[in-house]
Design an enzyme around this catalytic site. Structure first.
Site: not given
Ligand code: FAD
Length: 529
Positions: A20, A49-50, A53, A120, A239, A285, A344, A379, A384-385
């Site tokens: 992510g 992450s993907a 929004q 926000e 959320h 929230r 969320h 939060r 979070s990003l």
């Molecule tokens: C719908 C939605 C909207 C959001 N909107 C916002 C926003 O506008 N702004 C904001 O700041 N935050 C937002 N958030 C929160 C934010 O998106 C997340 O907190 C952030 O993207 C987390 O990033 P990350 O890289 O830590 O984890 P992630 O992006 O969740 O990535 C986790 C990675 O770990 C891998 N992984 C996990 N476990 C394993 C395993 N056992 N073996 C192999 N791979 C594994 C997954 O495949 C993935 O690649 C939103 C979240 C959601 C769900």
């Protein structure tokens, strides 16, 4: 765990689990220091992450300051933020946005070329940088993945399912990952001088969630099972406005809609937030989520009404939400959107310091799987990003300064598709019903008994044990916290304890206490018999 290792891969530099924003950004900030990024799903489309929004919070506007951003963060965190961490993150935000711009992230801009900023809830200024309305997560993930693919020092591997950390003399020295499924599954030991967890959150442990199914808390569970200190697990953010159209995961109606003036009404058109909080729909929230939860529990339906505030510009300004509504035959420009709270974001996680270092030597954690003290009990939206970027950069600096590159050896098998399956239904149902928006002692104790049963029935399956360890840590911390604060609301302890502190625990502490609890219960039963 008794295991037959099919092959061993020696990594030259950092082994990053998760592709992510946190994992990819860490790898890019490490470059040219070598890294191998391992993930379940395809980098660029992986994790929560993907799906993000709204965008990223950063005090880059003319009338804004990092001090104001830090103050808003601390206020949202309901007394449990680490103020030094909040200040550090808010201060470093602008530099991390510059990094993203340099990597090619196409942020929305005003006519004069400066960054367009959205507002926000609970932010005292317009400070959310966004891309094509509500596509920040998708675009940033794509940009980082493309950049990483073209970086000679970064290897990206998808289709690997990590199940356990490897330790040597108390130091994390790698991890075990499965490749392939069923009879064709192979077990690979990846060894590395530095391991970074960027494994995301645990929303999918809940039956109603906005998170992808791969957000199963496995990184948290793996670290806990290896002995890491875990913090603030009771704080799960629900959320308020997941779109209630029966989809799993539930699509999200971004908070930016309420920022733009959308209101919450019941089936009779009553704007119920006016009676709950002076900021109405822009209240924190947790307040909005609880209000909607209570409306639904009282037999009402909650709707987001965007007709007046957004109307005909909806499809263009919020294409992701528009598309989700369309799949259920709803035109949000003209019709109400049914909404419900959904798991969320996890404020808790692997306890990490200002460089993302966990309590286990050799293991760093960044992004949602970490608990850095930034979020406290709740939060602030779009922080979070930002946390993923700030700690990704800091962990990269720390690794580069302290870890020695060594020769690589062994070739991993070719990447293949991996589809995360939902955790057991009984676990997800228990988490939503008993460890959800509102909790109490009896429900949390029932949840622990259900987690025990699931573990007993599941044998020693490591992936399941990782999920149940995460669920157990959330539940025990929620049971221990006899107060209500931020994302944690106890109907039996609705007040906030002025002395409340962050919570830190290890799985060994929890198991000792659970064992002691069972022995006391047995002794009481025997005495009363
Ligand atoms: C719908 C939605 C909207 C959001 N909107 C916002 C926003 O506008 N702004 C904001 O700041 N935050 C937002 N958030 C929160 C934010 O998106 C997340 O907190 C952030 O993207 C987390 O990033 P990350 O890289 O830590 O984890 P992630 O992006 O969740 O990535 C986790 C990675 O770990 C891998 N992984 C996990 N476990 C394993 C395993 N056992 N073996 C192999 N791979 C594994 C997954 O495949 C993935 O690649 C939103 C979240 C959601 C769900």
């Amino acid at each position: 765990m008794s295991r037959t290792i099919d092959s061993i891969v020696e990594c030259k530099g950092a082994l990053i689990l998760g592709a992510g924003v946190a994992g990819l950004f860490t790898a890019l900030k490490l470059a040219p220091f070598p890294s191998l990024v391992l993930a379940g799903t395809r980098p660029g489309m992986s994790g929560s992450s993907a799906w993000a929004q709204g965008g990223i919070a950063a005090a880059v506007g003319e009338d804004d300051s990092w001090q104001s951003h830090a103050a808003d963060t601390i206020s949202a965190g309901a007394g449990l933020c680490d103020p030094e961490i909040a200040a550090m993150v808010a201060r470093e935000a602008a530099a991390r946005i510059d990094d993203l711009v340099a990597f090619g992230a196409p942020f929305d801009r005003k006519a004069d070329g400066t960054l367009a900023l959205g507002r926000e809830a609970a932010h005292s200024a317009k400070r959310i940088v966004h891309i094509r309305g509500d596509r920040a997560g998708a675009e940033i993930s794509r940009t980082l993945a493309e950049r990483a693919l073209n970086s000679p020092s970064i290897s990206l591997l998808e289709g690997f399912h990590a199940i356990e950390l490897a330790l040597e003399d108390g130091r994390v020295c790698g991890l075990f990952a499965r490749h392939g499924t069923g009879a064709h599954a192979r077990l690979i030991l990846f060894r590395a001088p530095a391991v970074v967890f960027a494994t995301g959150g645990l929303g999918a442990l809940y039956a109603v969630t906005t998170n992808p199914l791969e957000a199963r808390g496995e990184g948290l569970g793996m670290a806990a099972r290896a002995g890491a200190v875990i913090a603030d697990t009771e704080f799960v953010q629900f959320h308020p406005t997941a779109i209630a159209i029966g989809r799993d995961p539930a699509p999200l109606a971004t908070e930016a809609l309420r920022g733009e003036g959308a209101i919450l009404v019941d089936e009779a058109g009553r704007r119920f937030m006016l009676d709950v909080h002076p900021d109405a729909e822009l209240a924190p929230r947790d307040v909005v989520a609880r209000a909607i939860h209570r409306e639904i529990a009282a037999g009402h339906t909650a709707f987001l009404d965007c007709r007046a505030a957004i109307g005909e510009t909806f499809a263009q300004r919020f294409p992701t939400v528009f598309a989700a509504c369309k799949t259920a035959g709803i035109d949000p420009a003209k019709q109400l959107i049914p909404v419900a709270p959904a798991a969320h974001y996890h404020m808790g996680g692997i306890a990490s310091d200002q460089f993302g270092r966990s309590s286990l030597p050799g293991l760093w954690s960044v992004g949602e799987c970490a608990s850095t003290g930034l979020h406290g009990a709740n939060r602030l939206a779009s922080n979070s990003l930002l946390e993923a970027l700030v700690f990704g950069a800091r962990a990269a600096d720390d690794i580069e300064a302290n870890v020695t590159i060594r020769p690589g050896q062994g070739t991993p098998p070719a990447p293949q598709r991996f589809a995360a399956t939902a955790p057991p239904h009984v676990l997800r149902d228990a988490m939503t019903r008993l460890v959800g928006v509102e909790r109490n002692e009896a429900g949390l104790s029932d949840a622990l008994a259900i987690i025990d049963q699931i573990e007993r029935a599941g044998g020693a399956e490591p992936a399941l044990l990782n999920m149940t360890a995460a669920a157990r840590l959330v539940t025990v911390a929620a049971l221990d916290r006899r107060e209500s604060r931020g994302g944690h609301f106890r109907t039996d302890y609705p007040k906030t304890d002025l002395e409340g502190q962050r919570s830190f625990m290890t799985l060994a502490d929890v198991e000792l206490r659970t064992k002691a609890g069972r022995e006391t219960a047995k002794a009481l039963t025997a005495r009363n018999a």
